[in-house]
Design an enzyme around this catalytic site. Sequence first.
Site, mmCIF file in Angstrom:
data_model
loop_
_atom_site.group_PDB
_atom_site.id
_atom_site.type_symbol
_atom_site.label_atom_id
_atom_site.label_comp_id
_atom_site.label_asym_id
_atom_site.label_seq_id
_atom_site.Cartn_x
_atom_site.Cartn_y
_atom_site.Cartn_z
ATOM 1 N N GLU A 55 -29.749 14.924 -62.002
ATOM 2 C CA GLU A 55 -29.300 13.889 -60.403
ATOM 3 C C GLU A 55 -27.877 13.759 -61.091
ATOM 4 O O GLU A 55 -27.298 13.175 -60.086
ATOM 5 C CB GLU A 55 -29.978 13.962 -58.952
ATOM 6 C CG GLU A 55 -31.125 15.226 -58.555
ATOM 7 C CD GLU A 55 -29.440 16.026 -57.907
ATOM 8 O OE1 GLU A 55 -29.066 15.127 -57.101
ATOM 9 O OE2 GLU A 55 -29.906 16.918 -57.958
ATOM 10 N N SER A 67 -32.527 10.899 -64.600
ATOM 11 C CA SER A 67 -32.940 12.256 -63.423
ATOM 12 C C SER A 67 -31.004 13.372 -63.778
ATOM 13 O O SER A 67 -30.299 12.260 -63.913
ATOM 14 C CB SER A 67 -33.066 12.099 -62.188
ATOM 15 O OG SER A 67 -32.596 13.834 -61.669
ATOM 16 N N TYR A 96 -30.494 9.637 -53.587
ATOM 17 C CA TYR A 96 -31.039 9.468 -54.811
ATOM 18 C C TYR A 96 -30.349 9.404 -55.687
ATOM 19 O O TYR A 96 -30.990 8.836 -56.956
ATOM 20 C CB TYR A 96 -31.983 11.032 -54.696
ATOM 21 C CG TYR A 96 -32.623 10.652 -55.961
ATOM 22 C CD1 TYR A 96 -33.626 10.581 -55.956
ATOM 23 C CD2 TYR A 96 -32.825 12.407 -56.804
ATOM 24 C CE1 TYR A 96 -34.770 10.918 -57.525
ATOM 25 C CE2 TYR A 96 -33.025 12.224 -58.292
ATOM 26 C CZ TYR A 96 -34.657 11.759 -58.202
ATOM 27 O OH TYR A 96 -35.325 11.520 -59.512
HETATM 28 P P1 NAP Z 1 -43.441 13.712 -57.097
HETATM 29 O O1 NAP Z 1 -44.094 14.328 -57.788
HETATM 30 O O2 NAP Z 1 -42.150 13.172 -56.287
HETATM 31 O O3 NAP Z 1 -44.189 11.983 -57.572
HETATM 32 C C1 NAP Z 1 -43.299 10.326 -57.656
HETATM 33 C C2 NAP Z 1 -44.979 9.610 -57.936
HETATM 34 O O4 NAP Z 1 -43.804 8.594 -57.195
HETATM 35 C C3 NAP Z 1 -45.564 10.061 -57.891
HETATM 36 O O5 NAP Z 1 -47.600 9.358 -57.287
HETATM 37 C C4 NAP Z 1 -45.588 9.099 -55.683
HETATM 38 O O6 NAP Z 1 -46.899 8.898 -54.962
HETATM 39 C C5 NAP Z 1 -44.965 7.835 -55.856
HETATM 40 N N1 NAP Z 1 -44.327 6.971 -55.128
HETATM 41 C C6 NAP Z 1 -43.225 7.313 -54.321
HETATM 42 N N2 NAP Z 1 -43.048 6.221 -53.201
HETATM 43 C C7 NAP Z 1 -43.198 5.320 -53.961
HETATM 44 C C8 NAP Z 1 -43.926 3.829 -54.272
HETATM 45 N N3 NAP Z 1 -42.856 3.292 -53.208
HETATM 46 N N4 NAP Z 1 -44.330 3.399 -54.760
HETATM 47 C C9 NAP Z 1 -45.419 3.488 -55.551
HETATM 48 N N5 NAP Z 1 -45.001 4.959 -55.707
HETATM 49 C C10 NAP Z 1 -44.396 5.796 -54.633
HETATM 50 O O7 NAP Z 1 -42.556 13.478 -58.568
HETATM 51 P P2 NAP Z 1 -42.727 13.891 -60.220
HETATM 52 O O8 NAP Z 1 -41.812 15.173 -60.249
HETATM 53 O O9 NAP Z 1 -43.281 13.887 -60.838
HETATM 54 O O10 NAP Z 1 -41.675 12.767 -60.738
HETATM 55 C C11 NAP Z 1 -41.555 11.561 -61.504
HETATM 56 C C12 NAP Z 1 -40.565 10.778 -61.977
HETATM 57 O O11 NAP Z 1 -39.150 11.514 -63.005
HETATM 58 C C13 NAP Z 1 -39.644 10.582 -60.630
HETATM 59 O O12 NAP Z 1 -39.084 8.785 -60.260
HETATM 60 C C14 NAP Z 1 -38.819 11.221 -60.385
HETATM 61 O O13 NAP Z 1 -37.204 11.384 -59.349
HETATM 62 C C15 NAP Z 1 -38.192 11.920 -62.058
HETATM 63 N N6 NAP Z 1 -37.884 12.596 -62.227
HETATM 64 C C16 NAP Z 1 -38.239 14.449 -61.319
HETATM 65 C C17 NAP Z 1 -37.454 16.021 -62.409
HETATM 66 C C18 NAP Z 1 -38.478 16.838 -61.823
HETATM 67 O O14 NAP Z 1 -37.611 17.739 -62.031
HETATM 68 N N7 NAP Z 1 -40.030 16.417 -61.213
HETATM 69 C C19 NAP Z 1 -36.509 15.080 -62.928
HETATM 70 C C20 NAP Z 1 -35.765 13.625 -62.994
HETATM 71 C C21 NAP Z 1 -36.376 13.371 -62.953
HETATM 72 P P3 NAP Z 1 -47.761 9.562 -53.651
HETATM 73 O O15 NAP Z 1 -48.065 10.387 -54.260
HETATM 74 O O16 NAP Z 1 -48.592 8.753 -53.279
HETATM 75 O O17 NAP Z 1 -46.494 10.194 -53.044
HETATM 76 O O1 G4F Z 2 -35.797 21.952 -55.505
HETATM 77 P P1 G4F Z 2 -34.943 20.814 -55.351
HETATM 78 O O2 G4F Z 2 -35.240 19.957 -54.140
HETATM 79 O O3 G4F Z 2 -34.539 19.902 -56.503
HETATM 80 P P2 G4F Z 2 -33.490 18.685 -56.690
HETATM 81 O O4 G4F Z 2 -32.698 18.409 -55.681
HETATM 82 O O5 G4F Z 2 -32.429 19.628 -58.287
HETATM 83 O O6 G4F Z 2 -34.159 17.394 -57.322
HETATM 84 C C1 G4F Z 2 -35.309 18.026 -58.051
HETATM 85 O O7 G4F Z 2 -34.405 17.656 -59.163
HETATM 86 C C2 G4F Z 2 -34.029 16.268 -60.150
HETATM 87 C C3 G4F Z 2 -33.383 16.484 -61.420
HETATM 88 O O8 G4F Z 2 -32.727 17.080 -61.276
HETATM 89 C C4 G4F Z 2 -35.184 15.071 -59.712
HETATM 90 F F1 G4F Z 2 -34.332 14.269 -59.936
HETATM 91 C C5 G4F Z 2 -35.281 15.085 -58.472
HETATM 92 O O9 G4F Z 2 -36.401 14.228 -58.336
HETATM 93 C C6 G4F Z 2 -36.216 16.235 -58.340
HETATM 94 O O10 G4F Z 2 -37.511 16.431 -58.921
HETATM 95 O O11 G4F Z 2 -33.538 21.559 -55.192
HETATM 96 C C7 G4F Z 2 -32.727 21.918 -55.673
HETATM 97 C C8 G4F Z 2 -32.016 23.209 -55.452
HETATM 98 C C9 G4F Z 2 -30.784 22.715 -54.487
HETATM 99 O O12 G4F Z 2 -29.789 22.616 -54.966
HETATM 100 C C10 G4F Z 2 -31.617 22.845 -52.894
HETATM 101 O O13 G4F Z 2 -30.095 22.873 -52.003
HETATM 102 O O14 G4F Z 2 -32.088 24.891 -54.279
HETATM 103 C C11 G4F Z 2 -31.579 24.311 -53.077
HETATM 104 N N1 G4F Z 2 -32.719 24.278 -52.155
HETATM 105 C C12 G4F Z 2 -32.096 25.821 -51.979
HETATM 106 N N2 G4F Z 2 -33.021 25.920 -50.220
HETATM 107 C C13 G4F Z 2 -33.552 23.862 -51.878
HETATM 108 C C14 G4F Z 2 -33.740 25.414 -50.273
HETATM 109 N N3 G4F Z 2 -34.080 22.900 -52.308
HETATM 110 C C15 G4F Z 2 -34.818 22.739 -51.277
HETATM 111 N N4 G4F Z 2 -36.489 21.309 -51.729
HETATM 112 N N5 G4F Z 2 -35.859 23.678 -50.828
HETATM 113 C C16 G4F Z 2 -35.088 24.657 -49.955
HETATM 114 O O15 G4F Z 2 -35.335 25.455 -49.493
#
Ligand code: NAP
Ligand code: G4F
Length: 352
Positions: free
Chosen positions: A149, A147, A170
């Site tokens: 992050e 990520s 995280y």
């Molecule tokens: P997500 O929608 O939150 O999906 C997370 C998945 O992990 C879900 O299938 C969840 O299952 C499963 N999970 C959670 N806890 C688990 C556990 N203890 N054992 C097995 N499975 C578990 O996340 P996403 O946005 O698809 O992201 C996919 C991956 O990429 C994650 O590792 C995330 O950290 C990483 N990532 C995401 C972003 C982004 O912007 N989306 C960016 C960088 C990296 P349930 O459905 O049962 O909750």
């Molecule tokens: O949508 P967010 O929660 O995403 P964040 O923290 O960037 O994390 C996501 O992206 C990461 C990749 O860079 C992944 F690794 C991670 O698993 C996840 O998918 O928040 C984005 C921004 C933050 O700065 C947060 O402080 O939005 C700001 N924010 C403002 N109000 C909020 C809110 N975020 C959330 N979730 N909820 C709010 O009400």
Amino acid sequence: MSDREGSTNAAVNFDGPTKRAFVTGVTGQDGSYLAELLLSKGYEVHGLIRRSSSFNTERIETLYQDPHLEGTRLFLHYGDMSDGSMLARLLTRVQPHEIYHLGAQSHVRVSFDMPEYTADVTGIGTLRLLEAIRETEIPVRFYQAGSSEMFGAAPPPQSERTPFYPRSPYAAAKVYSHWITVNYRESYGLFACNGILFNHESPRRGQTFVTRKISRAVANILSGRQEKLYLGNLDAKRDWGYAPEFVEAMWLMLQHDEPGDYVIATGETHSVREFLDEAFGLVGLDWQSHVEIDPKYYRPAEVDVLLGDASKARDALGWVPKTKFKDLVRIMVEADLEAVGLRDKVLQGVSN
Ligand code: NAP
Ligand code: G4F
């Protein structure tokens, strides 16, 4: 659900040239798009799902129902990233050619409330899977969902050469997963890749992430289901891309001749405030009349600006982002309007 339960333990025919993929996190945003992509390429897909008291398979429901995917081979297996012996047993049964490790506690704010759980699942979970690969000696290619992050407080633009500076439990857990993946590549010759993905969104984005929270609020406010939208820091800037394009990059990494680590990003950054402007503006609303700040959504430490440089992925994998910020916001808002039955009415009204 009974069919799905059946398929969980179904006998699988492992003969033939079909490629098998094992996907953790298959029920999540990315897992669902990735499963679709792999099935469309002819893979047999095995997904890990958690036992839950309510359905958690909504995002992959269509993969069972879509007539174009008739004969699809999607198998679901119960398990959890906290259970290493189960992972090894499962790999022995499935014998995958490729593993996409996406399963994680993925919410940054929640990781401050549950740091130990996040370290266990998001950090040590990766080690458990790598150990299962080592134990079973399956010649597999491995993708780790890293990520942006991890860059945290590092100044933008961030590339593969930027040192990590994690700002949450995280992010620290993801840094561990990144380096343990590099270590297994260097120690045991595993074909292992880290994707360092910047934020990517879609109509399937979890409802507590900020973009989806906003796009749903637009639809809910227009349909009278919601009055106010409570948010935290509006100044944070993110490099937001479109999830279906980002999962393609995961697949490309595992098809390359050499394993490596790649930043995947759009190269543009926008604030939460800009997202609000665009999303509410699409339906002719002024967000300032609907948004209130609730300090509970602030994080103990914030990541102020993420902006990725994905030129390595472009040059080595031929991967380029296509969907621009405004299109992404429109896709998400339109999908949430559709869900409340207002899409056509609202969009016609705005264009008149
Ligand atoms: P997500 O929608 O939150 O999906 C997370 C998945 O992990 C879900 O299938 C969840 O299952 C499963 N999970 C959670 N806890 C688990 C556990 N203890 N054992 C097995 N499975 C578990 O996340 P996403 O946005 O698809 O992201 C996919 C991956 O990429 C994650 O590792 C995330 O950290 C990483 N990532 C995401 C972003 C982004 O912007 N989306 C960016 C960088 C990296 P349930 O459905 O049962 O909750
Ligand atoms: O949508 P967010 O929660 O995403 P964040 O923290 O960037 O994390 C996501 O992206 C990461 C990749 O860079 C992944 F690794 C991670 O698993 C996840 O998918 O928040 C984005 C921004 C933050 O700065 C947060 O402080 O939005 C700001 N924010 C403002 N109000 C909020 C809110 N975020 C959330 N979730 N909820 C709010 O009400």
